[in-house]
Design a protein around this motif. Structure first.
Motif, PDB file in Angstrom:
ATOM      1  N   HIS A  89       0.832  -1.207   0.000  1.00 21.94           N
ATOM      2  CA  HIS A  89       0.000   0.000   0.000  1.00 21.94           C
ATOM      3  C   HIS A  89       0.871   1.263   0.000  1.00 21.94           C
ATOM      4  CE1 HIS A  89      -3.925  -2.158   1.412  1.00 21.94           C
ATOM      5  NE2 HIS A  89      -3.476  -2.592   0.266  1.00 21.94           N
ATOM      6  N   ASP A  90       1.995   1.213   0.713  1.00 22.05           N
ATOM      7  CA  ASP A  90       2.923   2.351   0.697  1.00 22.05           C
ATOM      8  C   ASP A  90       3.404   2.657  -0.710  1.00 22.05           C
ATOM      9  OD1 ASP A  90       2.873   2.757   3.356  1.00 22.05           O
ATOM     10  OD2 ASP A  90       4.904   2.042   3.767  1.00 22.05           O
ATOM     11  N   VAL A 112       1.924   2.137  -3.459  1.00 26.06           N
ATOM     12  CA  VAL A 112       0.855   2.806  -4.207  1.00 26.06           C
ATOM     13  C   VAL A 112       0.734   4.253  -3.734  1.00 26.06           C
ATOM     14  CG1 VAL A 112      -1.644   2.875  -4.568  1.00 26.06           C
ATOM     15  CG2 VAL A 112      -0.426   0.693  -4.692  1.00 26.06           C
ATOM     16  N   VAL A 113       0.757   4.432  -2.423  1.00 28.14           N
ATOM     17  CA  VAL A 113       0.585   5.763  -1.841  1.00 28.14           C
ATOM     18  C   VAL A 113       1.707   6.702  -2.293  1.00 28.14           C
ATOM     19  CG1 VAL A 113       0.761   6.997   0.362  1.00 28.14           C
ATOM     20  CG2 VAL A 113      -0.788   5.051   0.142  1.00 28.14           C
ATOM     21  N   VAL A 159      -3.068  -2.823  -4.459  1.00 25.99           N
ATOM     22  CA  VAL A 159      -3.948  -2.517  -3.319  1.00 25.99           C
ATOM     23  C   VAL A 159      -4.667  -3.783  -2.858  1.00 25.99           C
ATOM     24  CG1 VAL A 159      -6.057  -1.314  -2.611  1.00 25.99           C
ATOM     25  CG2 VAL A 159      -4.309  -0.095  -3.920  1.00 25.99           C
ATOM     26  N   GLU A 212       0.513   6.298   8.996  1.00 26.15           N
ATOM     27  CA  GLU A 212       0.680   6.538   7.562  1.00 26.15           C
ATOM     28  C   GLU A 212      -0.143   7.747   7.125  1.00 26.15           C
ATOM     29  OE1 GLU A 212       2.484   4.694   5.371  1.00 26.15           O
ATOM     30  OE2 GLU A 212       2.793   2.733   6.274  1.00 26.15           O
ATOM     31  N   VAL A 213      -1.376   7.829   7.652  1.00 22.74           N
ATOM     32  CA  VAL A 213      -2.213   8.985   7.296  1.00 22.74           C
ATOM     33  C   VAL A 213      -1.586  10.256   7.867  1.00 22.74           C
ATOM     34  CG1 VAL A 213      -4.485  10.062   7.509  1.00 22.74           C
ATOM     35  CG2 VAL A 213      -4.324   7.598   7.178  1.00 22.74           C
ATOM     36  N   LEU A 226       1.141  11.373   5.725  1.00 19.86           N
ATOM     37  CA  LEU A 226       0.582  11.987   4.517  1.00 19.86           C
ATOM     38  C   LEU A 226       0.181  13.435   4.799  1.00 19.86           C
ATOM     39  CD1 LEU A 226      -0.090  10.634   1.759  1.00 19.86           C
ATOM     40  CD2 LEU A 226      -2.423  10.371   2.589  1.00 19.86           C
ATOM     41  N   ILE A 275      -5.956  11.710  14.249  1.00 22.93           N
ATOM     42  CA  ILE A 275      -5.562  12.234  12.939  1.00 22.93           C
ATOM     43  C   ILE A 275      -6.830  12.689  12.229  1.00 22.93           C
ATOM     44  CG2 ILE A 275      -4.218  11.729  10.857  1.00 22.93           C
ATOM     45  CD1 ILE A 275      -2.757  11.162  13.576  1.00 22.93           C
ATOM     46  N   PRO A 333      -4.005   8.211  -2.136  1.00 16.27           N
ATOM     47  CA  PRO A 333      -3.218   7.773  -0.973  1.00 16.27           C
ATOM     48  C   PRO A 333      -4.025   7.739   0.319  1.00 16.27           C
ATOM     49  CG  PRO A 333      -1.905   9.241  -2.332  1.00 16.27           C
ATOM     50  CD  PRO A 333      -3.297   9.265  -2.900  1.00 16.27           C
ATOM     51  N   VAL A 354      -6.703   4.917   0.306  1.00 10.66           N
ATOM     52  CA  VAL A 354      -6.159   3.578   0.585  1.00 10.66           C
ATOM     53  C   VAL A 354      -5.895   3.426   2.084  1.00 10.66           C
ATOM     54  CG1 VAL A 354      -4.138   2.075   0.291  1.00 10.66           C
ATOM     55  CG2 VAL A 354      -5.127   3.234  -1.694  1.00 10.66           C
ATOM     56  N   LEU A 355      -5.250   4.428   2.675  1.00  7.52           N
ATOM     57  CA  LEU A 355      -4.806   4.295   4.065  1.00  7.52           C
ATOM     58  C   LEU A 355      -5.966   4.326   5.050  1.00  7.52           C
ATOM     59  CD1 LEU A 355      -1.620   6.540   3.820  1.00  7.52           C
ATOM     60  CD2 LEU A 355      -1.718   4.030   3.910  1.00  7.52           C
ATOM     61  N   ASP A 413      -7.434   1.010   5.139  1.00  5.52           N
ATOM     62  CA  ASP A 413      -6.644   0.133   6.012  1.00  5.52           C
ATOM     63  C   ASP A 413      -6.978   0.372   7.486  1.00  5.52           C
ATOM     64  OD1 ASP A 413      -5.432  -0.810   3.755  1.00  5.52           O
ATOM     65  OD2 ASP A 413      -3.512   0.193   4.090  1.00  5.52           O
TER      66      ASP A 413
END
Lengths: 338, 338
Positions: free
Chosen positions: A97-98, A100-101, A123, A160-161, A164, B43, B120, B123-124, B127
């Motif tokens: 997933h990273d 792709v991100v 994904v 991860e979010v 971002l 977040i 991005p 997707v996250l 998850d």
């Protein structure tokens, strides 16, 4: 597993992962067998894509930590094989997933899965591996392990979010950065270690000790990864050098160079991080500024702090092959150049 | 939940979801409270993105099935609230990932999350919701429920990958298509129903009966969704009409029109499915061919078959409000025009 006390390696030699690899080699064969068996599917694209990444190398650091933790706890069973495979599946899913991100081109020195197989399949195979990880945990049957790893997975996604959100934000603080890598990287290191104490039915204190070892080691690892992105060549890293720079990621070398920079330098960073200046020349300039302010060295120094905390966290466990290997792994984490 | 026998609605009236909505309304308030509480995160982007889809309507069909199944089993507890929320989180996660995979513009009549927040984050956050679903299940503590839903999640991902593999393959058979929707759609319907029997501690036979109800209902729902993509307007559907056509998805209306077509028509389909002919004019031509061969009606007829199987699957449960509502939901699934 034997309680023989091994001498710490003399400090003059380079620390390495070799003792941990030796400690876990036999069990890792079992883990690899589980991984290969459980990434199969009647849909041929799934093992093809998963295998591209899983067979494509990688240190198997996280499952290795589960195995090392089990050795430290003198665990004699085999439950940790499936669970270590589950940990690797969760990690693989997040890598897919990273990629792709981030729109990555390279992963572990070869074309990233999204480049070879496209974003959609990447994904979805990530989702498959993530589900498989939970199936493996359910087969093991420990609700405590399930709790630890489902929580870690949620924290990883949050991290991860958060990363971002921080992307291209030049004002990102060291605190915020540590919170991000604590979530996106260290949470799984911590969980991978902690579940070893759970299967070995050790005390809460020992569970927490292994959790702290993994968490601090994970932060150290990530810090050094981020340092390396500004101080070594692409061939050594298995990923395109300067990727973090081009993606406008606020990693610690940049945060420190920005904090220590002159007003003119800060202006450069603002332009670069916002994405208006990220040519090869700009990358060269960034590396120069980072060197001028010793930001790579400072990042490595921060990493050493966390590695020391990792080492101290397992001080109460008996000395022996497992503890020595885990200590040296922490030393390796911060000394490595690739 | 009372055992009073309600008369079946006279066949002359249109079947509706109203009885099932009424049956589950009170419990659904509790489920919605869990959903709102557990999609939160420090977040801010996470609740913003999740809320865009979750608050954006949708029938809450899958959690409603868990609640209806619990009513059918005369379950008096509250465990199913968290589990129904977990089911909805899994569904939401797959929708978010689907929108990225398909490059969707619209979802439920408004801009898809990937359009508003980018791929991005979409997707996250998917998850994150997926992990949260497992955390909710772990809190409930039933390994059986965890096994059912982790397996369903793996099957869904396999179905999605399989669908991707079949995309733009004009020779896709009805069998293959049924296998795909059985995995990508019906597996979660089945699991949502089945876990109701698990929390109510009913027999294996009753578990299987609810599983079969959900599985067949899910297939019927998906068949009708696929039929609608070729016979109603975008405003009614909440998604761009002809999306399946433009994406080269081999759904049953196309499979049947191709199978029943002349050599010239098959040539048109080959061009269209391969992506060489998918203008608005081509879509109009496709709809015309599908009508010529009654492929939408035939798809609906197939859906009725599965709806009947769903209804018969729960025949052994006592007559009453819950069973009547579930029967009418199956009738609604195939009669609906939107």
């Amino acid at each position: 597993m034997a309680a023989t006390v091994l001498p710490l390696r003399p400090r003059s030699s380079e620390p390495s992962l070799a003792p941990m690899l030796a400690l876990t080699a036999t069990a890792m064969n079992s883990v690899n067998a589980v991984i290969l068996e459980r990434m199969q599917s009647e849909i041929p694209l799934i093992p093809a894509l998963a295998g591209h990444l899983i067979a494509g190398g990688g240190k198997r650091m996280r499952p290795m930590l589960t195995l090392a933790g089990a050795a430290l706890c003198d665990y004699q069973g085999a439950r940790h094989h499936k669970l270590a495979a589950a940990v690797e599946f969760i990690h693989t899913a997040t890598l897919l997933h990273d990629d792709v991100v981030d729109g990555s081109d390279l992963r572990r020195g070869k074309a990233a899965a999204n480049i070879v197989f496209g974003n959609p399949a990447t994904v979805l195979v990530g989702d498959f591996l993530f589900s498989r990880a939970f199936e493996l945990m359910v087969e093991d049957g420990s609700l405590k392990v399930l709790r630890i790893l489902s929580h870690a997975s949620a924290v990883i996604a949050e991290g991860e979010v958060d990363q971002l959100t921080a992307q291209r934000q030049v004002e990102t603080s060291e605190e915020r950065y540590l919170a991000i890598i604590g979530a996106k990287t260290a949470a799984l290191f911590a969980a991978a270690c902690r579940i070893a104490a759970v299967v070995a039915e050790r005390s809460d204190a020992e569970e927490r000790a292994l959790d702290e070892y993994g968490r601090n080691l994970g932060i150290a690892f990530q810090l050094v990864d981020d340092a390396i992105d500004y101080d070594s060549s692409s061939a050594e890293m298995g990923k395109g050098k300067g990727d973090d720079f081009r993606e406008g990621k606020m990693t610690l070398p940049v945060i420190l160079a920005y904090a220590r920079g002159t007003p003119e330098e800060r202006e450069f960073w603002r332009e670069a991080v916002a994405g208006f200046a990220n040519s090869d020349d700009d990358l060269a300039e960034a590396v120069q500024l980072i060197n001028r302010h010793d930001a790579v060295d400072a990042t490595r120094e921060r990493a050493r702090h966390f590695a020391h905390r990792a080492i101290d966290a397992i001080a109460a466990f008996p000395a022996g092959e497992a503890r020595s290997a885990m200590i040296e792994a922490a030393e390796f984490a911060v000394a490595r150049r690739y």
